[in-house]
Design an enzyme around this catalytic site. Sequence first.
Site, PDB file in Angstrom:
ATOM      1  CG  HIS A 244      40.078  24.887 -27.678  1.00 57.08           C
ATOM      2  ND1 HIS A 244      40.071  24.064 -26.580  1.00 57.08           N
ATOM      3  CD2 HIS A 244      41.235  25.593 -27.591  1.00 57.08           C
ATOM      4  CE1 HIS A 244      41.160  24.260 -25.865  1.00 57.08           C
ATOM      5  NE2 HIS A 244      41.887  25.176 -26.460  1.00 57.08           N
TER       6      HIS A 244
ATOM      7  CG  ASP B 126      40.639  29.959 -20.048  1.00 59.49           C
ATOM      8  OD1 ASP B 126      39.948  30.682 -20.780  1.00 59.49           O
ATOM      9  OD2 ASP B 126      41.301  28.984 -20.473  1.00 59.49           O
TER      10      ASP B 126
ATOM     11  CE1 TYR C 235      42.876  23.532 -22.556  1.00 58.51           C
ATOM     12  CE2 TYR C 235      42.101  24.802 -20.682  1.00 58.51           C
ATOM     13  CZ  TYR C 235      42.661  24.750 -21.942  1.00 58.51           C
ATOM     14  OH  TYR C 235      43.007  25.912 -22.579  1.00 58.51           O
TER      15      TYR C 235
ATOM     16  CE  LYS D  68      40.096  28.294 -23.764  1.00 55.97           C
ATOM     17  NZ  LYS D  68      40.257  27.662 -22.443  1.00 55.97           N
TER      18      LYS D  68
END
Length: 278
Positions: free
Chosen positions: A109, A46, A51, A76
């Site tokens: 997200h 994931d 990120y 996401k």
Amino acid sequence: MSAVPSITLNNGVEIPQLGFGVFQIPPEKTRDATLAALETGYRHIDTAEMYGNEKEVGQAVRESGVDRSELFVTSKLNNGFHAHDDALAAFEQSLEDLDIGYLDLFLIHWPLPAVGDFVETWKAMEEIYRSGRAKAVGVSNFQPHHLRRLLENTDVVPAVNQIEVHPYLTQETVRAFDAEHGIATEAWSPIAQGKVLGDPVIVSIAERLGKTPAQVTLRWHLQRGDIVFPKSVTRSRVEENFDLFGFELSEGDLAEISALNRDERTGPDPDTFNMVPE
């Protein structure tokens, strides 16, 4: 292959119930951490545009020697790309950065209620899904009222709703709404960033079973049906978090842990969080 059970999503796609998360893992550590997870037996990774480590996740996947068809990779949509065309372009960028052919799951997200119309964003997600380059699409951090708007105004029911869940935030209302509408619940921050690991109830159960508090907490998630993806850059912890299938919690254990709920978040409230990257 591992003994990790799978959950069948509402479009027939199978998702491993236990995965490996890379939130807050710096890009320079992500490749090695992801490879360690894949070598341990994880087959579900994931990540997210936000990120900043999609490239490193993709590198690990390509170098792992595991056939792509055996892996489940999620990313996401970042918060600055909710406009229809921006969402499509951001998805293309994720595919390019990951360089693994396709995504198994792509999520919005955050709903960002004050930023834009997430219904229009979801219509872009539907296009992505119909293209076949994401095997499933879903949402993250959506409350029932957000989901209700999607269900009333769009065609594709989200396959997944990824929300903060842990023993101090059991999210029974959201989980019940998800279940009622065939939406799988994924749990982020499953150990509340470590806050629950010293809880006397969890410690007592762990001591009785000869397991760690983290293992007990993650097992609680699995037995109640959550999809969960703990993260660590420490190989021993990565392996420990995978070792969840040789024991079970009793109904009493599950009830005791669930009773710890105090509606306490470690992250933002989806109804007020509207941050977009500059």
